[in-house]
Design an enzyme around this catalytic site. Structure first.
Site, PDB file in Angstrom:
ATOM      1  CE  LYS A  80      41.753  35.564  45.107  1.00  0.00           C
ATOM      2  NZ  LYS A  80      41.019  35.612  46.063  1.00  0.00           N
ATOM      3  CB  SER A 155      41.674  38.982  47.821  1.00  0.00           C
ATOM      4  OG  SER A 155      41.206  37.790  47.763  1.00  0.00           O
ATOM      5  CB  SER A 179      37.768  37.530  48.416  1.00  0.00           C
ATOM      6  OG  SER A 179      38.641  38.340  49.164  1.00  0.00           O
TER       7      SER A 179
HETATM    8  N1  GLN Z   1      38.711  41.421  52.764  1.00  0.00           N
HETATM    9  C1  GLN Z   1      38.589  40.260  53.594  1.00  0.00           C
HETATM   10  C2  GLN Z   1      40.082  39.741  54.301  1.00  0.00           C
HETATM   11  O1  GLN Z   1      40.864  40.763  54.089  1.00  0.00           O
HETATM   12  C3  GLN Z   1      38.244  39.086  52.901  1.00  0.00           C
HETATM   13  C4  GLN Z   1      39.179  38.359  51.918  1.00  0.00           C
HETATM   14  C5  GLN Z   1      38.754  37.340  51.246  1.00  0.00           C
HETATM   15  O2  GLN Z   1      37.619  36.816  51.057  1.00  0.00           O
HETATM   16  N2  GLN Z   1      39.755  36.461  50.899  1.00  0.00           N
HETATM   17  O3  GLN Z   1      40.261  38.966  54.930  1.00  0.00           O
END
Ligand code: GLN
Length: 490
Positions: A80, A155, A179
């Site tokens: 990532k 994400s 995420s």
């Molecule tokens: N969707 C959650 C957020 O926007 C989790 C994102 C993540 O785990 N990086 O914070």
């Protein structure tokens, strides 16, 4: 090596093939690169691929061939865009990091490399890991390999889409509030969020430091266990890392079934707002676990309804502090024409950050401001403690829990972009594990009538990865092979 041969491999068979000489690392990497060229234009999982660098790494792995080469010698993995890999760009899908190259390897990456892994390609994500759809990216969205009109989740949507489309055998993601698990669920692959501290965060660009964990996305549970085992363990460069490395999957795990295990079904996770098709798939998976010998018990996590509010206060507060370092001086992009340092910071940040990141920095700054700290930030921390205690109590009554990963299958592209609150609410079933510091696994357990994957979430106590992986491996074996995405039309 042709594509079909490449995409049938798991990490172990890929490594074994290099050791035995059935194929070379160069052949593996060439097959992966050919797959990316063929499939990625439709999915856009990758934001950067340096073929020459990947082939150089592969040739070095081939030169080390033999039993001492490492457990992943010559095996390609994707990473990532939030993790530092020495010499590669690390852009976090943000304009503000344009031109930045990582000066060192994140510990998780260094440990994979120590076992011989070849790092091929950087995957798309929501900017600074803020989002649930991979639409908040300076590179544009990644599309779900199962249906190009749907998001891959986020994400870590690029990593999940790369694995689901078999452009990659495995990829790393990061999970601050879901995420890794949620994109795994949306794309039909396996995703593991380890307990807090299990994997060093050194070299992971921080979003919310008390919640962030690196996690693997793979085609099967054993591969996730292998990557976890390699990456975990104490790192002097991260004082929150825990000493014990996680156990590696054992051949007996799936065969042993689930006899003697108590699996909890948290009542609050099956309530209003859960799509009936998701509920059905997860209950069917729970029944499959019961057929393997597990006893199913109902458990309660009564503070779940406050989790989203607490998470979005704590995560944004920490983000507002962590992202202060992007000032146009130290990393990446710098705005032109500034008249003084203050002007430089504000112009750089105004140009460099996207709308969602700005929204969160503003929210986080607000909840930490002197007039509101007690009302918001302090209260959220108290709620966090209550959520942690909910889990401690519930794990007194069961060994692991089974739940959905997300209330629905993958959203349509654009469905949440104008309604961030809707996107935030979709995180209700994953943020709790980060708030409590416990581990969670997502394993594909079914398809909706529209042909979209659904994930089963297996939650375990702090450092309880072995239990979670055992349940996941036993369930996955009983389930049999999961269908592959047919791709295509929206
Ligand atoms: N969707 C959650 C957020 O926007 C989790 C994102 C993540 O785990 N990086 O914070």
């Amino acid at each position: 090596m042709n594509r079909e041969a490449f995409q049938c491999l798991d990490l172990r068979s890929a490594a074994a093939g290099v050791v035995s000489g059935d194929f070379t690392s160069r052949e593996l990497v060439e097959a992966m690169l050919a797959g990316i060229i063929e499939r990625d234009p439709a999915i856009r999982a990758f934001v950067h691929v340096d073929a020459d660098d990947a082939l150089r790494q592969a040739d070095a792995a081939d030169a080390r061939r033999g039993p001492g080469g490492g457990r992943l010698n010559g095996v390609p993995v994707a990473v990532k865009d939030v993790l530092n890999v020495a010499g590669q760009p690390c852009g976090c899908a943000s304009r503000i990091l344009e031109g930045y190259r990582a000066p060192y390897d994140a510990t998780a990456v260094a440990r994979l490399r120590r076992e011989g892994a070849v790092v091929v390609g950087r995957t798309n994500m929501d900017e600074f890991a803020m989002g649930s759809t991979t639409e908040n990216s300076v590179h544009g969205p990644t599309l779900n390999p199962w249906n190009h009109g749907r998001v891959p989740g986020g994400s870590s949507g690029g990593s999940a889409a790369a694995v689901a489309s078999r452009e990659a055998l495995a990829a790393l993601g990061s999970d601050t509030g879901g995420s890794v698990r949620q994109p795994a669920s949306f794309c039909g692959c396996v995703g593991l969020k380890p307990s807090y501290g299990r994997i060093s965060r050194y070299g992971l660009t921080a979003y919310a430091s008390s919640l962030d964990q690196i996690g693997p996305l793979t085609t099967n549970v054993r591969d996730a266990a292998l990557l976890l085992n390699i990456m975990s363990g104490r790192d002097p460069l991260d004082s929150t890392s825990v000493p014990d490395p996680a156990p590696c999957a054992d051949d007996g795990w799936a065969a042993a079934g689930l006899k003697g295990m108590k699996l909890g079904l948290p009542r609050e996770y099956f309530g209003a707002g859960l799509d009936p098709e998701v509920a059905w798939a997860v209950r069917a998976a729970a029944d499959a676990c019961a057929a393997l010998g597990a006893e199913l018990v109902e458990v309660a996590l009564p503070h779940t309804e406050y989790a989203i509010a607490a998470y979005y206060i704590i995560a944004t507060a920490e983000a507002s502090a962590n992202l202060a370092r992007f000032d146009g001086v130290r990393y990446g992009r710098r705005a032109d024409g500034a008249s003084d340092p203050y002007d430089l910071y504000t112009r750089t940040r105004a140009e460099g950050f996207g709308a969602e990141v700005k929204r969160r920095i503003i929210l986080g700054t607000y909840v930490l401001s002197s007039g509101y700290y007690e009302a918001y930030y302090r209260s959220a921390q108290k709620v966090r403690t209550l959520i942690r205690r909910d889990f401690e109590r519930a794990f007194g009554q069961c060994d692991a829990m089974l739940a959905p990963v997300a209330p629905t299958a993958a959203y349509r592209l654009g469905e949440t972009t104008d309604d961030p609150l809707k996107m935030y609410l979709g995180d209700i079933l994953t943020v709790t594990a980060n708030l409590a510091g416990i581990c969670g696994l997502s394993v594909p357990c079914g398809l909706t009538d529209d042909g979209l994957p659904v994930g089963l979430q297996v939650l375990g106590p702090f450092l309880g990865e072995e239990r979670v992986l055992r349940v996941g491996a036993a369930y996955e074996t009983a389930r049999g092979p999961f269908p592959e995405p047919h791709g295509g039309a929206a």
